[in-house]
Scaffold this motif. Structure first.
Motif, short mmCIF file in Angstrom:
data_model
loop_
_atom_site.label_atom_id
_atom_site.label_comp_id
_atom_site.label_asym_id
_atom_site.label_seq_id
_atom_site.Cartn_x
_atom_site.Cartn_y
_atom_site.Cartn_z
N MET A 1 -68.50 -23.82 73.57
CA MET A 1 -68.35 -22.39 73.38
C MET A 1 -66.87 -22.07 73.16
SD MET A 1 -69.52 -19.37 75.90
CE MET A 1 -68.27 -18.17 76.24
N GLU A 2 -66.63 -21.31 72.14
CA GLU A 2 -65.25 -20.95 71.82
C GLU A 2 -64.94 -19.56 72.37
OE1 GLU A 2 -62.58 -20.29 67.88
OE2 GLU A 2 -64.01 -21.93 67.89
N LEU A 3 -63.77 -19.45 72.99
CA LEU A 3 -63.31 -18.20 73.57
C LEU A 3 -62.89 -17.25 72.45
CD1 LEU A 3 -62.73 -16.94 76.37
CD2 LEU A 3 -60.42 -17.82 76.16
N GLN A 4 -63.40 -16.04 72.49
CA GLN A 4 -63.04 -15.04 71.49
C GLN A 4 -62.11 -14.01 72.12
OE1 GLN A 4 -66.67 -13.45 69.97
NE2 GLN A 4 -67.29 -15.38 69.02
N LEU A 5 -61.45 -13.25 71.27
CA LEU A 5 -60.48 -12.25 71.73
C LEU A 5 -61.12 -11.18 72.61
CD1 LEU A 5 -57.48 -11.53 71.42
CD2 LEU A 5 -58.11 -10.12 69.47
N PHE A 72 -51.86 -10.55 88.74
CA PHE A 72 -51.67 -11.84 88.09
C PHE A 72 -52.84 -12.14 87.15
CE2 PHE A 72 -51.48 -16.60 88.27
CZ PHE A 72 -50.28 -16.72 87.61
N SER A 73 -54.06 -11.81 87.56
CA SER A 73 -55.22 -12.00 86.71
C SER A 73 -55.12 -11.14 85.45
CB SER A 73 -56.49 -11.65 87.49
OG SER A 73 -57.64 -11.77 86.68
N PHE A 74 -54.69 -9.90 85.63
CA PHE A 74 -54.52 -8.99 84.50
C PHE A 74 -53.47 -9.53 83.53
CE2 PHE A 74 -53.27 -4.90 82.56
CZ PHE A 74 -54.53 -4.44 82.20
N LEU A 75 -52.36 -10.00 84.07
CA LEU A 75 -51.28 -10.56 83.25
C LEU A 75 -51.76 -11.78 82.47
CD1 LEU A 75 -48.24 -10.52 82.52
CD2 LEU A 75 -47.88 -12.01 84.49
N LEU A 76 -52.51 -12.65 83.14
CA LEU A 76 -53.03 -13.83 82.45
C LEU A 76 -54.03 -13.46 81.36
CD1 LEU A 76 -53.43 -16.39 85.37
CD2 LEU A 76 -51.71 -16.38 83.55
N CYS A 77 -54.78 -12.39 81.55
CA CYS A 77 -55.68 -11.92 80.48
C CYS A 77 -54.90 -11.50 79.25
CB CYS A 77 -56.53 -10.75 80.97
SG CYS A 77 -58.04 -11.22 81.77
N VAL A 78 -53.80 -10.79 79.47
CA VAL A 78 -52.96 -10.36 78.35
C VAL A 78 -52.37 -11.58 77.63
CG1 VAL A 78 -50.85 -9.13 77.74
CG2 VAL A 78 -52.44 -8.12 79.37
N ILE A 79 -51.89 -12.54 78.41
CA ILE A 79 -51.33 -13.76 77.81
C ILE A 79 -52.41 -14.51 77.03
CG2 ILE A 79 -50.33 -16.02 78.34
CD1 ILE A 79 -48.88 -14.62 80.69
N MET A 81 -55.07 -13.25 75.58
CA MET A 81 -55.33 -12.55 74.32
C MET A 81 -54.23 -12.82 73.30
SD MET A 81 -56.86 -8.97 75.74
CE MET A 81 -56.95 -8.24 74.13
N TYR A 82 -52.98 -12.87 73.75
CA TYR A 82 -51.87 -13.17 72.86
C TYR A 82 -52.03 -14.57 72.26
CZ TYR A 82 -47.10 -14.06 71.28
OH TYR A 82 -46.01 -14.38 70.52
N LEU A 83 -52.37 -15.54 73.11
CA LEU A 83 -52.56 -16.90 72.63
C LEU A 83 -53.72 -17.00 71.64
CD1 LEU A 83 -51.95 -18.85 75.95
CD2 LEU A 83 -50.43 -18.77 73.95
N LEU A 84 -54.81 -16.30 71.93
CA LEU A 84 -55.95 -16.30 71.02
C LEU A 84 -55.59 -15.67 69.67
CD1 LEU A 84 -58.93 -15.41 73.38
CD2 LEU A 84 -58.60 -17.54 72.13
N PHE A 85 -54.82 -14.60 69.73
CA PHE A 85 -54.42 -13.90 68.52
C PHE A 85 -53.59 -14.81 67.61
CE2 PHE A 85 -51.62 -10.97 66.16
CZ PHE A 85 -52.59 -10.22 65.51
N HIS A 86 -52.79 -15.67 68.23
CA HIS A 86 -51.94 -16.57 67.45
C HIS A 86 -52.58 -17.93 67.19
CE1 HIS A 86 -48.47 -14.03 66.96
NE2 HIS A 86 -48.57 -13.67 68.23
N GLY A 87 -53.83 -18.11 67.62
CA GLY A 87 -54.56 -19.32 67.29
C GLY A 87 -54.40 -20.50 68.23
N ALA A 92 -55.19 -20.93 75.41
CA ALA A 92 -55.84 -19.69 75.81
C ALA A 92 -57.00 -19.95 76.76
CB ALA A 92 -56.33 -18.93 74.58
N ASN A 93 -57.73 -21.04 76.52
CA ASN A 93 -58.83 -21.39 77.42
C ASN A 93 -58.32 -21.65 78.84
OD1 ASN A 93 -60.84 -21.19 75.48
ND2 ASN A 93 -60.70 -23.35 74.91
N TRP A 94 -57.23 -22.41 78.95
CA TRP A 94 -56.68 -22.71 80.27
C TRP A 94 -56.12 -21.46 80.95
CZ3 TRP A 94 -58.12 -26.67 82.83
CH2 TRP A 94 -58.51 -27.83 82.17
N VAL A 95 -55.48 -20.61 80.18
CA VAL A 95 -54.94 -19.37 80.75
C VAL A 95 -56.08 -18.47 81.21
CG1 VAL A 95 -53.63 -17.27 80.22
CG2 VAL A 95 -52.77 -19.49 79.47
N PHE A 96 -57.17 -18.45 80.46
CA PHE A 96 -58.33 -17.64 80.85
C PHE A 96 -58.95 -18.18 82.14
CE2 PHE A 96 -62.86 -16.40 80.55
CZ PHE A 96 -62.68 -15.03 80.54
N VAL A 97 -59.02 -19.49 82.26
CA VAL A 97 -59.52 -20.09 83.51
C VAL A 97 -58.62 -19.69 84.68
CG1 VAL A 97 -59.83 -22.29 84.71
CG2 VAL A 97 -60.73 -22.01 82.41
#
Length: 152
Positions: A1-5, A72-79, A81-87, A92-97
């Motif tokens: 499963m691929e993480l989407q924005l 911290f969870s909110f901040l990691l969500c923003v990061i 999304m930024y990583l996903l936006f830039h590919g 991004a998967n690890w940051v989401f975890v």
């Protein structure tokens, strides 16, 4: 499963509501501490109040940590999304975890704080147990008082 924005974006509303709840708990405890401080200055027996203040200090520390992990969870969500936006999907998967883990810690601390709060309320209600032990069940003692007033 691929993480989407949209996936980390879904957490924004949940984390925001949790942060609001954590802040409300903090404000309620701050109000209790101010009230207990006034009682402490006026009280003859300060032992009970000191125990309550100790309990509130523990709860205050838990709420501070709940807020910390929520932010911290909110901040990691923003990061994320930024990583996903830039590919950068793998990062991004690890940051989401990490974001989900931080949210899990905040919720666990919230559960612990609720347990401590419930114990404190049970101690406050302990002096009313004598009323229940005298044979009344539930809220009957309230209605019996009202019935006696109506008869007079």
């Amino acid at each position: 499963m691929e993480l989407q924005l949209s996936t980390p974006a879904l957490l924004f509303s949940a984390i925001t509501l949790l942060m609001l709840a954590f802040t409300n708990r903090f404000l309620a405890i701050a109000s209790l501490i101010r009230g207990l401080h006034k009682s402490y200055l006026d009280a003859q027996d300060k032992g009970t109040i000191v125990k309550q203040i100790h309990n509130l200090r523990i709860r205050l520390r838990l709420i501070k940590n709940m807020q910390l992990f929520g932010v911290f969870s909110f901040l990691l969500c923003v990061i994320c999304m930024y990583l996903l936006f830039h590919g950068f999907t793998q990062a991004a998967n690890w940051v989401f975890v990490g974001s989900m883990g931080s949210l899990l810690v905040a919720l666990t601390l919230s559960l612990i704080e609720i347990q401590i709060s419930t114990k404190a309320l049970n101690l406050e209600l302990a002096d009313m147990e004598e009323i229940f032990k005298k044979g009344s069940s539930g809220l009957d003692f309230i209605f019996k008082k009202d019935a006696k007033k109506d008869e007079e």
